[in-house]
Design an enzyme around this catalytic site. Structure first.
Site, PDB file in Angstrom:
ATOM      1  N   GLY A 152      -8.454  -1.068  -4.091  1.00 23.26           N
ATOM      2  CA  GLY A 152      -7.565  -0.994  -4.802  1.00 23.26           C
ATOM      3  C   GLY A 152      -6.930   0.780  -4.515  1.00 23.26           C
ATOM      4  O   GLY A 152      -7.257   1.523  -3.783  1.00 23.26           O
TER       5      GLY A 152
ATOM      6  N   ASP B 249       3.815   2.403 -10.386  1.00 26.36           N
ATOM      7  CA  ASP B 249       3.566   1.258  -9.332  1.00 26.36           C
ATOM      8  C   ASP B 249       3.302  -0.291 -10.155  1.00 26.36           C
ATOM      9  O   ASP B 249       2.667  -0.587  -9.279  1.00 26.36           O
ATOM     10  CB  ASP B 249       2.503   2.301  -8.751  1.00 26.36           C
ATOM     11  CG  ASP B 249       1.477   1.474  -7.380  1.00 26.36           C
ATOM     12  OD1 ASP B 249       2.910   1.166  -6.793  1.00 26.36           O
ATOM     13  OD2 ASP B 249       0.657   1.686  -7.137  1.00 26.36           O
TER      14      ASP B 249
END
Ligand SMILES: *[C@@H]1O[C@H](CO)[C@@H](O)[C@H](O)[C@H]1NC(C)=O
Ligand SMILES: *[C@@H]1O[C@H](CO)[C@@H](O)[C@H](O)[C@H]1NC(C)=O
Ligand SMILES: *[C@@H]1O[C@H](CO)[C@@H](O)[C@H](O)[C@H]1NC(C)=O
Ligand SMILES: *[C@@H]1O[C@H](CO)[C@@H](O)[C@H](O)[C@H]1NC(C)=O
Ligand SMILES: *[C@@H]1O[C@H](CO)[C@@H](O)[C@H](O)[C@H]1NC(C)=O
Ligand SMILES: *[C@@H]1O[C@H](CO)[C@@H](O)[C@H](O)[C@H]1NC(C)=O
Ligand SMILES: *[C@@H]1O[C@H](CO)[C@@H](O)[C@H](O)[C@H]1NC(C)=O
Length: 828
Positions: A520, A636
């Protein structure tokens, strides 16, 4: 008196035809004069006299009624124009159409196979002009119909092929020029020799061989895939062989045309842009050139040089090949001797070789096919006829011509090889395996010894260590979060459950590698199952990530307060020793990028699912921007940050870089630009300026990716250097938006909805932030029917943007796949 009545009736009939446009039928004795037309019942097609281009000759033809540009789809007297406007199309009592000139000379006529009691001639809404018995609507019983005599255009429902009984040839042939509909040089038709195949020719020379039908598409027509507009049909029996398409939505106007310069393309009418959009064109790259590589060689558009011999073959003339003249082709290194032990080498991903000399049986299995080929000494290769069922047998007996290698859509070809060649391969493979195995045995020995010793010591130490740590758990949690976030109002409603490390380790099987889901934003992510059966995803901050701690805290504080069905839910967190972890609900379907960018998995996302995903992301983002208690910029947003639950509902995740804005703050400046190349708005990547509009930009990119199934970054096209955004913009400006659509979008007839999404996507990626709509407008646009403004030029539509951005990329955050999330220092 009698004659008067007759004349009167006759006059009425004539004037009815002349003045009324509602008529789609002519009866025996009636006629159409130059200037009259008949129109199909749905107002789609019109039949009458016309002059093509700048010609003065008069022709009888059919064209689209709705389209003012006059797109002619069929011509009766294509070889013999009438010189003046005196032509008349008569329909006789026998059911024959006669085109007569001033002196009653027959310019053109229809013929018929049978006689009918009450013949009528009718222009149907499919564009077919038929002569039939008034009371018999069965297409099998038409006395004559124009679809049997194609010109340069194939309409949906019109056969392309051949009637094997009557010899009627449904081949398309180009016009000579724009001004002359007479038969030109270029043709597209099905050649029934061997296993039937679709060939495009100039004169007698094959220019492109789409090849034989394999159950899904013609073997060489890579772009013919399940799509939102058409279904395909291929029929091969004793009576006929033909290919045909059917519209999923009958009101779409579409045609395949071989034009007089040899371009063959399928075009679809787009109401919004009022023009024809190209759906695909035939023979688009060099490898489509017929037999470019010669015999026993394959063409691959991604290779250089393009041509390569099949495995076990070598160029017949090394010299010609070194000059990139491949026509001499390849020959076997070891000749076939028809001996025992001969077998086949499988070549996957191929366009099947020319089948004009091949033999086929569609009832055999692949194994029976192999046996049959082995038994016949002149058989050199075999393959399935139908790759959907994996059945049928196709055999080749001569050199293999016009083979191509595809990245994704090809099929398996089995090529016969000599005994000695196969033995050699087998030996090589065995020696490789032996080497690998001996190496592995040694390694295992060492590992086993070390493990036994080490484990005992470790387990004991670990247990003691953990017990001590757990006591300090709660205070530490407070101190870590609290130290940097002194704002009381934020801290007081932080009611996030704290979960201890042992529980998480148990749930994730000690962070075993089998449970690792991926990497991640700031460390690895693991799957886990609590004792009560609840599935979780654990995001573990990696020790080395300095930036990660900031993001961790950011995420804890932010997302704990957010509740929305399109945001991923945080269940708790864990802070123990150096460990920092976030525990989320588990998303069984991973993330969006896992589906849309994958050939096979993208099939699972039909249009309904995709629009649902686009909608969900929009709603999640709207909540962040406007509806939650805080105004949050995600910064993002990208395909890998959109997770999918078991019903494929999207959930936005990864708030490590999100920022909270005060009530009336609309934009901010940062010295630390974070985000992902390909999704970053220009003003943000270059000037560090971010606002809700930079999120909108990322959203627009995401929409285009979802519709096209392609990545914005790393997008390649043969004819330009643009990224996906630039490509979409280009297609939009050239009024060909359909070409953007993912070929995997099966079953989806929501054609205009897809175009609407592309439109909204392009509005979101406009260069100037103030031109981009805000999220509430986007949600309305996606759901509404109202007309949208024309998009202006997008930002960053070429791949290489600022040199600064590239040079500062040494400051990478933890990276995972080839998609890179970057941190940039202020480049100014
Ligand atoms: C063609 O039709 C017109 C008008 O119906 C009629 O006057 C003419 O005699 C017909 N010609 C022939 C050859 O049938
Ligand atoms: C009418 O057609 C016939 C047969 O094609 C031809 O011989 C004749 O010259 C044509 N008449 C005129 C006026 O074009
Ligand atoms: C019908 O007419 C076409 C030309 O229009 C001709 O090629 C074909 O042989 C004819 N068929 C019959 C059965 O007369
Ligand atoms: C044939 O089609 C191509 C591509 O659409 C077009 O550029 C060209 O002008 C066309 N030629 C003619 C004669 O219509
Ligand atoms: C192939 O099988 C179908 C049905 O299974 C049968 O109708 C057909 O006659 C068979 N054809 C041949 C050539 O054996
Ligand atoms: C091999 O196949 C070819 C082509 O079908 C056929 O002409 C020939 O008779 C076959 N030979 C044998 C031995 O079956
Ligand atoms: C079919 O296409 C027309 C025009 O493009 C559109 O208005 C209609 O909604 C479509 N129907 C379906 C079922 O998608």
């Amino acid at each position: 008196m009698g004659t008067f009545v007759e004349v009167f009736v006759c006059f009425c009939l004539l004037s009815a035809i002349r003045t009324s446009t509602a008529v789609d039928t002519i009866s025996p004795g009636q006629s159409i004069r130059d200037g009259d037309t008949i129109v199909s019942s749905g107002q789609t097609y019109e039949l009458g006299f016309f002059s093509p281009g700048s010609s003065s000759g008069r022709y009888v033809g059919i064209w689209f009624k709705k389209i003012s540009t006059g797109t002619v789809v069929w011509v009766a007297n294509r070889e013999t124009p009438i010189r003046d406007r005196s032509g008349v199309l008569n329909f006789t009592d026998q059911g024959i159409l006669l085109l007569l000139n001033r002196t009653n000379g027959v310019i053109w006529s229809s013929n018929k196979t049978r006689t009918a009691r009450n013949p009528i001639a009718q222009l149907l809404d499919s564009g077919n002009f038929v002569v039939k018995d008034e009371n018999d609507a069965n297409p099998e019983n038409y006395l004559w119909h124009s679809f049997d005599y194609p010109g340069d255009t194939n309409l949906p429902g019109m056969k392309l092929g051949r009637n094997l009984v009557t010899g009627l040839d449904w081949t398309l042939s180009s016009w000579k020029s724009l001004d002359d509909p007479a038969r030109g040089d270029y043709t597209a038709g099905i050649d029934p020799h061997g296993y039937p195949q679709l060939l495009y020719k100039k004169g007698n020379k094959i220019t492109f061989r789409a090849g034989s039908w394999n159950g899904i598409r013609f073997t060489g027509a890579a772009r013919l895939r399940p799509n939102p507009v058409y279904t395909y049909e291929f029929v091969l029996n004793e009576k006929e062989v033909y290919y045909n398409i059917h519209l999923r939505n009958r009101s779409v106007m579409s045609r395949l045309v071989v034009n007089s310069t040899g371009v063959t393309e399928r075009l679809t009418w787009i109401d919004q842009t009022h023009s024809w959009a190209r759906y695909f064109a035939v023979g688009e790259d060099q490898c489509d050139t017929y037999n470019l590589c010669g015999a026993n060689a394959k063409c691959n558009i991604n290779n250089s040089p393009l041509c390569d011999c099949l495995e076990g073959f070598e160029p017949k003339s090394e010299r010609d090949w070194s000059f990139q003249d491949w026509t001499s082709g390849c020959a076997r290194k070891t000749a076939l001797a028809c001996k025992r032990g001969e077998g086949f080498v499988k070549h996957p991903g191929m366009k099947m070789p020319d089948t004009s000399g091949s033999w086929f049986n569609r009832n055999m299995s692949l194994k029976e096919c192999e046996d049959l080929c082995l038994k016949n000494c002149s058989c050199v290769a075999y393959a399935n006829t139908d790759i959907t069922a994996g059945s049928g047998c196709l055999l080749w007996f001569s050199e293999l011509i016009d083979i191509r290698e595809f990245a994704d859509v090809g099929q398996d070809l089995y090529v016969r090889m000599a005994t000695s060649y196969l033995d050699e391969i087998k030996k090589k493979r065995e020696s490789r395996r032996e080497k690998r195995e001996s190496r592995r045995e040694k390694r295992i020995g060492i590992i086993v010894c070390t493990t036994i010793l080490g484990t005992g010591v470790l387990v004991l130490g670990w247990i003691l260590y953990m017990r001590k740590r757990r006591i300090k758990l709660r205070e530490k949690m407070r101190s870590v979060i609290g130290r940097d976030y002194n704002d009381q109002s934020r801290n007081e409603d932080l009611e996030l459950p704290i979960i201890d490390l042992i529980t998480i380790m148990k749930a994730s099987d000690n962070f075993s590698s089998e449970n690792k889901l991926g990497e991640g934003g700031f460390g690895p992510v693991y799957k886990g199952i609590f004792l009560d059966g609840q599935e979780i995803a654990v995001k573990r901050l990696s020790m080395s990530s300095g930036q990660g701690l900031e993001e961790f805290k950011n995420e804890v504080l932010l997302i704990a307060k957010l509740q929305h069905r399109n945001l991923v839910k945080l269940l708790g967190c864990c802070i123990e020793g150096d460990e920092r972890m976030l525990i989320y609900e588990y998303m069984p379907n991973k993330s969006l990028d896992f589906f849309i960018f994958d050939q096979s998995r993208s099939k699972l996302l039909d249009w309904n699912k995709r629009i649902n995903i686009i909608d969900g992301i929009a709603r999640g983002l709207l909540y962040l921007h406007q509806d939650s208690r805080l105004r949050i910029i995600h910064r993002d947003l990208k395909a890998s940050n959109v997770l999918l639950d078991k019903d494929m509902n999207p959930k936005i995740s990864d708030f490590g870089m999100a920022r909270i804005f005060g009530g009336d703050q609309t934009e901010a400046n940062t010295n630390r630009v974070v985000g992902t190349f390909g999704y970053m708005a220009p003003e943000y990547a270059v000037d560090g300026l971010f606002s809700v509009k930079s999120d909108i930009f990322s959203f627009g990119v995401l929409v285009l990716e979802i519709v096209s199934g392609r990545k914005n970054r790393g997008f390649h096209s043969h004819d330009h250097l643009h990224n996906l955004v630039g490509h979409a913009w280009r297609l939009w400006m050239e009024e060909r938006p359909l070409e953007l659509i993912d070929n995997m979008l099966e079953e989806s007839a929501a054609f205009s909805e897809i175009i609407r999404c592309i439109h909204v996507g392009l509005l979101c990626v406009q260069k100037r932030p103030e031109d981009r709509p805000n999220m509430s407008t986007v949600v309305l646009m996606l759901g509404g029917e109202s007309s949208l403004p024309q998009p202006k030029q997008p930002g960053f539509f070429t791949e290489r943007f600022t040199p600064e951005a590239e040079s500062s990329s040494s400051n990478y955050r933890s990276t995972s796949t080839n998609e890179i999330t970057v941190t940039m220092l202020d480049p100014r």
